[in-house]
Design a protein around this motif. Structure first.
Motif, PDB file in Angstrom:
ATOM      1  N   GLN A 189      82.898  75.356  50.416  1.00  0.00           N
ATOM      2  CA  GLN A 189      82.374  76.769  49.458  1.00  0.00           C
ATOM      3  C   GLN A 189      82.979  76.903  48.317  1.00  0.00           C
ATOM      4  O   GLN A 189      82.712  77.073  47.209  1.00  0.00           O
ATOM      5  N   TYR A 245      73.006  71.197  46.647  1.00  0.00           N
ATOM      6  CA  TYR A 245      73.716  72.049  48.014  1.00  0.00           C
ATOM      7  C   TYR A 245      74.436  73.365  47.252  1.00  0.00           C
ATOM      8  O   TYR A 245      74.775  73.822  48.147  1.00  0.00           O
ATOM      9  N   ILE A 266      73.306  76.760  49.129  1.00  0.00           N
ATOM     10  CA  ILE A 266      73.436  77.002  50.339  1.00  0.00           C
ATOM     11  C   ILE A 266      74.942  77.502  50.460  1.00  0.00           C
ATOM     12  O   ILE A 266      75.078  78.481  50.963  1.00  0.00           O
ATOM     13  N   TYR A 326      75.027  80.994  48.619  1.00  0.00           N
ATOM     14  CA  TYR A 326      74.529  82.137  49.470  1.00  0.00           C
ATOM     15  C   TYR A 326      75.708  82.453  50.278  1.00  0.00           C
ATOM     16  O   TYR A 326      76.066  83.821  50.362  1.00  0.00           O
TER      17      TYR A 326
END
Length: 151
Positions: A27, A42, A45, A48
């Motif tokens: 992250q 990516y 993903i 989010y």
């Protein structure tokens, strides 16, 4: 961070084998500005997840007064339906009773009992004889079949 390490973490992530710490590293990497071009796909993903963590849900619940009326209506409708079903079943049972006025076969006079027994046995014998005639026809059919096919 090293690009090879991120790629390995991505593989582990999609196999479902990453720890919470490793997912936080992913992250952190994908929320930074220096994401490798081939890994850009990516970014949404993990982006989010970081956005969802900052959101606060404000949920207001209001119970409309119509629901209470609907609930009462449902209760009264189910009671009325139960009464209709019970009345229907009771009416069926009441009018479906056949008056059994037949003699149950008990006789005080032995001679009358003997005559009634003979009458019942004669009726039974006639029905059995009809069945035996059908069996005789089948036996004749089997005999003729054996003659034709010589089994």
């Amino acid at each position: 961070m090293e690009l090879n390490k991120i790629e390995m973490l991505l593989e582990k992530y999609f196999e479902g084998q990453t720890s919470i710490h490793e997912e936080k590293e992913l992250q952190k990497y994908f929320s930074s500005a220096d994401v490798a071009p081939h890994l850009d796909q990516y970014t949404p993903i993990f982006g989010y997840f970081s956005q969802a963590a900052t959101l606060e849900l404000k949920q207001e619940t209001q119970v409309p007064t119509i629901v209470k009326g609907r609930k009462r209506t449902k209760v009264w409708l189910s009671i009325a339906a139960s009464i209709v079903v019970m009345l229907g079943a009771g009416t069926y049972v009441y009018f479906d009773k056949e008056v059994v006025s037949q003699d149950l076969g008990t006789y005080d006079n032995p001679e009358v009992a003997m005559k009634e027994t003979q009458k019942a046995l004669a009726m039974l014998s006639s029905h059995v004889n009809v069945g035996i005639e059908s069996v005789i026809c089948l036996e004749q059919y089997e005999d003729s079949k054996k003659l034709i096919f010589k089994q």
